[in-house]
Each structure stands twice: as C-alpha cells, then as structure tokens.
Design a protein around this motif. Structure first.
Motif, PDB file in Angstrom:
ATOM      1  N   SER A  18       0.803  -1.225   0.000  1.00  0.00           N
ATOM      2  CA  SER A  18       0.000   0.000   0.000  1.00  0.00           C
ATOM      3  C   SER A  18       0.838   1.279   0.000  1.00  0.00           C
ATOM      4  N   ARG A  19       2.074   1.220   0.472  1.00  0.00           N
ATOM      5  CA  ARG A  19       2.909   2.415   0.524  1.00  0.00           C
ATOM      6  C   ARG A  19       3.774   2.588  -0.735  1.00  0.00           C
ATOM      7  N   VAL A  20       3.652   1.645  -1.647  1.00  0.00           N
ATOM      8  CA  VAL A  20       4.431   1.721  -2.882  1.00  0.00           C
ATOM      9  C   VAL A  20       3.593   2.402  -3.963  1.00  0.00           C
ATOM     10  N   LYS A  21       4.152   3.400  -4.599  1.00  0.00           N
ATOM     11  CA  LYS A  21       3.445   4.085  -5.677  1.00  0.00           C
ATOM     12  C   LYS A  21       3.350   3.166  -6.894  1.00  0.00           C
ATOM     13  N   CYS A  22       2.359   3.430  -7.721  1.00  0.00           N
ATOM     14  CA  CYS A  22       2.153   2.604  -8.913  1.00  0.00           C
ATOM     15  C   CYS A  22       3.401   2.589  -9.790  1.00  0.00           C
ATOM     16  N   THR A  23       3.999   3.768  -9.994  1.00  0.00           N
ATOM     17  CA  THR A  23       5.189   3.849 -10.843  1.00  0.00           C
ATOM     18  C   THR A  23       6.432   3.311 -10.150  1.00  0.00           C
ATOM     19  N   GLY A  24       6.303   2.961  -8.868  1.00  0.00           N
ATOM     20  CA  GLY A  24       7.417   2.313  -8.193  1.00  0.00           C
ATOM     21  C   GLY A  24       7.670   0.934  -8.762  1.00  0.00           C
ATOM     22  N   CYS A  25       6.608   0.300  -9.268  1.00  0.00           N
ATOM     23  CA  CYS A  25       6.738  -1.005  -9.927  1.00  0.00           C
ATOM     24  C   CYS A  25       6.630  -0.869 -11.448  1.00  0.00           C
ATOM     25  N   HIS A  26       5.675  -0.049 -11.897  1.00  0.00           N
ATOM     26  CA  HIS A  26       5.484   0.156 -13.336  1.00  0.00           C
ATOM     27  C   HIS A  26       6.339   1.345 -13.783  1.00  0.00           C
ATOM     28  N   THR A  27       7.626   1.120 -13.821  1.00  0.00           N
ATOM     29  CA  THR A  27       8.569   2.213 -14.071  1.00  0.00           C
ATOM     30  C   THR A  27       8.530   2.721 -15.507  1.00  0.00           C
TER      31      THR A  27
END
Length: 348
Positions: free
Chosen positions: A67-76
């Motif tokens: 929940s604390r990870v932003k979407c673009t943190g994974c979908h770079t």
C-alpha cells in the motif's frame, strides 16, 4: 404539507460515500492512476484471447502489503497518461519506499539473487530442461495480500495488550501514527505465517501436479506422493505443525526462496542432510541420520525406483492371487450347496 427528507438523506449519503472513496483514492496514489483504474469494468481482451482486468480496488490496496508503494514504483515504464500497455514488472526494481535503516531505496534484489541460486532458476545446472517459460515468476507464488487480523495473536504475544494499546505506547514518542502503525502491522504480521499450510501446499501443487510438467522435466509426481503421506494428510486436515513443502525443502533459518536440488550437497533434502529437517522440535527432535534414508516421494516407476516397483508388483500379484483363490473356494462351496449330489466321477 409534509416535507420529504429521503432525497436529502440519500444525497448526503452519496456525498459521504464518494468522499470516502475519494480519500482512499488519494491514499492509493498521487499520480492519477485511479482516475481510470477505479472502474470495475476496465478490461480488454489481449492478442492471445484472454480477458485482462485492469480494475484496482482502492480500499483493498490501501490495506495490502504494497500500500505504501506508488504505482510507478513497480510500473517504471509508465511516464504519461494515457499510457500504452505496461511492461512486465521486475520485482527487483528499486521502489519509492526507503529502507528505514539505510535510507536507500528498497528493492527485492536480494531475494532475486537468492532465487537465482535455487532449482527454480532455469539456468541452474541441476534442472533437466531449461525452458524459461515453465519456471515460476514472483507473481506465480505471491499476490499482494491484505494484512491479516492479528488481534488474537497479539493478546498471546504481548501479555494481553490489544493493538490499540500497543500503538498508544508508540504515541508517546512518535508523532505520525500512519507511519509507525504501518510498520507495526508489517512486523506483527510476520509473527505468524502469512499463508496457512494448506495454501503453501496448494501453491506448490499448482505446477508440480501438472502431468505435462512432470513428463517434460522428468520430475517425480511430488504432489500426489506427498498428499499420500501422513504429512500431506495432516496439512489437509489442518493439524498443527504439519510440515509443508517449504518446511522440508528449505534449511533452517534460510530463505524460503532457496529451494535446491536433492543432488546439491547444500540442499536440505540432500541424502546426508534430510534427517536434519526432521529434527525440528515440532516434528521428530530425536531423529537420527538413518531417518534420512526414508524416501518421501516414491512413485511406482520401474525406471526410477525398480526395487519399489517390483515389490509393489509382487504384493499386487499376491493380493490378486489370494483374492482369486478365495473367490474360487466360495464359488465351489456355493455350487456344492446347490448340487449336493453332484459328482464328477461316478461310483463303480
């Protein structure tokens, strides 16, 4: 004239509900991803004919491990809205979360390095066929699960204190409860298994029970042979401390990702190491080295286990022979009862 308050109450309810949804979406991301992904019908059929669902439940996401990870943190690879089809996520990518000890960006890179040493890496020298698409990826075993309710466990672990009472202790020094309550949930959830034993077994069985995988990679049918044992039945009946696949195939204090081939001397199931897995205080604490000679995944295969195959064949033939002889005696007795004077050879 009587006033009707129902439309007003309904309007107030809708405004309140929409404000909650908006608050959850604001927590979900500040990159406007929920602008589109909040709609349950957001989907399309890909080139392979599979339905792809792109809906994100913001309430569930805010209660989840990521929940604390932003979407673009994974979908770079996503840099604009609207975006083209996202590339496959690499779990070793550094995300926006900073490690609380080092202050550096967090990454699962160390887990990837451990996984690369395991038998689940197609480049491992002990694999039978290095077919990359047949090997599991992170998301094949892991989802983004919700934090489990740990109220009952906390009463046992912390002398009867509830989660709220523990967090009040934190309030004395820490100001931002949203920050430390998240890490409290994160740490406390590790006090117990995130997945029950039967879920772990079901995850392994997902691949190891497929006939095409067993045949293609020359594997034992580990799934069915495990479920036939006492260990497998104990897990299915929810017995406490019943050993799962991970309990036996991973050494004590090692990462669950480090599952090695039985041919590897460092493996927990290497012939000289097997008994050590049994010596767990919850299982067989007095196990000796000879216990490691017991085969847990024996399939009746003439080429793989000739001794077991011919032993099973002998006892099958013996059982069938005794059964046929018994049926013959019963039929002869029945015939004698029906025809008591019948004789094959006449008296002289």
């Amino acid at each position: 004239m009587r006033k009707c308050y129902l439309p007003i109450l309904l309007l107030l309810f809708l405004l309140f509900y929409s404000s909650l949804s908006f608050a959850e979406e604001a927590i979900l991301d500040d990159e406007n991803c929920s602008m589109c992904h909040k709609y349950p019908g957001l989907s399309r059929v890909n080139d392979e004919g599979y339905l792809r669902l792109f809906y994100i439940n913001s309430h569930r996401f805010t209660q989840s491990l990521h929940s604390r990870v932003k979407c673009t943190g994974c979908h770079t690879d996503i840099k604009k809205i609207p975006h083209s089809e996202a590339k496959k996520v690499d779990c070793s990518t550094e995300c926006h979360i900073k490690h609380p000890e080092t202050g550096e960006k967090f990454s699962h890179k160390n887990i990837t390095e451990i996984l690369n040493k395991s038998i689940h890496n197609p480049q491992n020298p002990n694999v039978n066929k290095a077919i990359e698409e047949d090997f599991p990826e992170c998301t094949d075993c892991h989802s983004n699960p919700l934090y489990l309710s740990i109220a009952e466990e906390l009463q046992n672990l912390h002398g009867g204190r509830s989660a709220e009472e523990i967090l009040q202790k934190c309030d004395a020094c820490h100001e931002k409860r949203s920050f430390y309550s998240y890490f409290f949930n994160h740490v406390a959830s590790r006090a117990k298994y995130l997945f029950p034993a039967e879920k772990i077994v079901e995850t392994c069985i997902e691949c190891h029970s497929k006939p095409e995988m067993v045949e293609k990679h020359k594997l034992k049918n580990a799934a069915s042979t495990y479920l036939d044992t006492f260990h497998g039945k104990a897990v299915m009946f929810n017995m406490d401390n019943a050993p799962t696949c991970v309990d036996c195939h991973v050494k004590d204090n090692a990462s669950a990702h480090l599952i090695l081939s039985h041919k590897d001397p460092e493996s927990a199931v290497y012939e000289e190491n097997r008994y050590k897995a049994c010596q767990d205080d919850r299982c067989h604490p007095t196990a000796k080295a000879n216990m490691g000679g017991i085969r847990m995944h024996v399939s009746i295969d003439r080429n793989m286990y000739p001794a077991e195959f011919y032993t099973a064949l002998f006892f099958s033939a013996l059982t069938l022979g005794v059964f046929v002889l018994l049926m013959l005696l019963l039929l002869l007795g029945l015939f004698r009862g029906m025809f008591p004077n019948f004789k094959i050879r006449k008296d002289e």
